[in-house]
Design a protein around this motif. Structure first.
Motif, short mmCIF file in Angstrom:
data_model
loop_
_atom_site.label_atom_id
_atom_site.label_comp_id
_atom_site.label_asym_id
_atom_site.label_seq_id
_atom_site.Cartn_x
_atom_site.Cartn_y
_atom_site.Cartn_z
N PRO A 194 0.83 -1.21 0.00
CA PRO A 194 0.00 0.00 0.00
C PRO A 194 0.86 1.27 0.00
CG PRO A 194 -0.40 -1.31 1.99
CD PRO A 194 0.59 -2.05 1.16
N GLU A 195 2.00 1.22 0.68
CA GLU A 195 2.89 2.38 0.76
C GLU A 195 3.42 2.76 -0.62
OE1 GLU A 195 6.88 3.78 3.20
OE2 GLU A 195 6.40 1.66 3.09
N VAL A 196 3.80 1.77 -1.40
CA VAL A 196 4.32 2.04 -2.75
C VAL A 196 3.20 2.56 -3.64
CG1 VAL A 196 5.39 1.02 -4.80
CG2 VAL A 196 6.19 0.36 -2.52
N ALA A 197 2.04 1.95 -3.58
CA ALA A 197 0.91 2.40 -4.41
C ALA A 197 0.53 3.84 -4.05
CB ALA A 197 -0.29 1.47 -4.23
N TYR A 198 0.46 4.14 -2.77
CA TYR A 198 0.10 5.48 -2.30
C TYR A 198 1.11 6.52 -2.80
CZ TYR A 198 -0.98 9.27 0.95
OH TYR A 198 -1.31 10.49 1.50
N ASN A 199 2.39 6.26 -2.59
CA ASN A 199 3.42 7.22 -2.98
C ASN A 199 3.51 7.37 -4.50
OD1 ASN A 199 5.05 8.36 -0.58
ND2 ASN A 199 4.64 6.24 -0.04
N THR A 200 3.24 6.30 -5.22
CA THR A 200 3.22 6.40 -6.68
C THR A 200 2.02 7.26 -7.11
OG1 THR A 200 4.29 4.24 -6.84
CG2 THR A 200 3.24 5.10 -8.84
N TYR A 226 -3.98 1.36 -3.70
CA TYR A 226 -3.64 1.60 -2.30
C TYR A 226 -4.81 1.21 -1.39
CZ TYR A 226 -3.56 4.21 2.04
OH TYR A 226 -3.68 4.55 3.36
N LYS A 227 -6.01 1.67 -1.76
CA LYS A 227 -7.19 1.34 -0.94
C LYS A 227 -7.40 -0.16 -0.87
CE LYS A 227 -10.89 3.87 -1.73
NZ LYS A 227 -11.91 4.70 -2.39
N GLN A 228 -7.21 -0.84 -2.00
CA GLN A 228 -7.37 -2.29 -2.04
C GLN A 228 -6.31 -2.98 -1.17
OE1 GLN A 228 -6.89 -3.86 -5.99
NE2 GLN A 228 -6.76 -5.97 -5.27
N PHE A 229 -5.05 -2.57 -1.32
CA PHE A 229 -3.96 -3.22 -0.59
C PHE A 229 -4.03 -2.91 0.91
CE2 PHE A 229 -1.16 -2.74 -4.63
CZ PHE A 229 -1.79 -3.84 -5.22
N ALA A 230 -4.42 -1.69 1.27
CA ALA A 230 -4.46 -1.30 2.68
C ALA A 230 -5.66 -1.90 3.39
CB ALA A 230 -4.48 0.22 2.81
N GLY A 231 -6.78 -2.02 2.66
CA GLY A 231 -7.98 -2.63 3.24
C GLY A 231 -8.38 -1.99 4.55
N ALA A 232 -8.59 -2.83 5.56
CA ALA A 232 -9.06 -2.36 6.87
C ALA A 232 -7.98 -1.61 7.64
CB ALA A 232 -9.56 -3.54 7.69
#
Length: 159
Positions: free
Chosen positions: A49-55, A83-89
């Motif tokens: 999620p961190e990589v998706a968010y920063n990208t 990011y939303k998918q990977f971070a989930g809850a």
């Protein structure tokens, strides 16, 4: 930047060092290099999620070489959705990603309007050059009244 590069020499798979290097490069407006650092981070942790968010942030704010604004913003939305998918809850209540998605979507609409306006402008013939105020339809290179004979203005006939 130097510290992150040193860390990566010692620990090439250190995800945090890749992400922090990318953020450092982004802060220096070296967007292409930041994108490369995040691509390496995605190879290490494709579901991070961190990589998706920063990208997503990079694509929202950065001017990436060889990528037009609308495509860049659409990709930003895609990374934020990942990011939303990977971070989930695990997402925090004050997570700003939804506002970033809305911002990107608004900017996409602006880009669509700009592109439509450019297409319309390209289809219209260029406006004709207007003569300076006070100019009349005189043959080029001849001053106004050049075809009149001297003295003709007084009503005298010329031989």
């Amino acid at each position: 930047e130097d510290q992150f590069r040193k860390a990566l020499l010692r620990w090439p798979d250190m995800l945090a060092a890749h992400v922090n290097l990318a953020n450092s490069l982004k802060g220096q407006q070296r967007f292409g290099e930041a994108q490369q650092a995040l691509k390496r981070a995605m190879v290490i942790a494709p579901n991070s999620p961190e990589v998706a968010y920063n990208t997503g942030i990079l694509f929202l704010d950065g001017q990436l070489p060889d990528l037009e604004a609308m495509k860049r913003l659409e990709q930003a939305v895609g990374y934020f959705e990942k990011y939303k998918q990977f971070a989930g809850a695990k997402r925090k209540a004050d997570d700003p990603v939804d506002s970033y998605i809305e911002e990107a979507k608004k900017r996409i609409e602006v880009e669509k309007k700009r592109a439509a306006q450019m297409r319309r402008a390209a289809k219209q013939p260029p406006p004709e050059a207007e003569a300076p105020e006070g100019a009349q339809d005189e043959p080029a290179g001849q001053p106004e009244g050049a075809d009149a004979q001297p003295g003709a203005a007084d009503g005298e006939e010329q031989p």
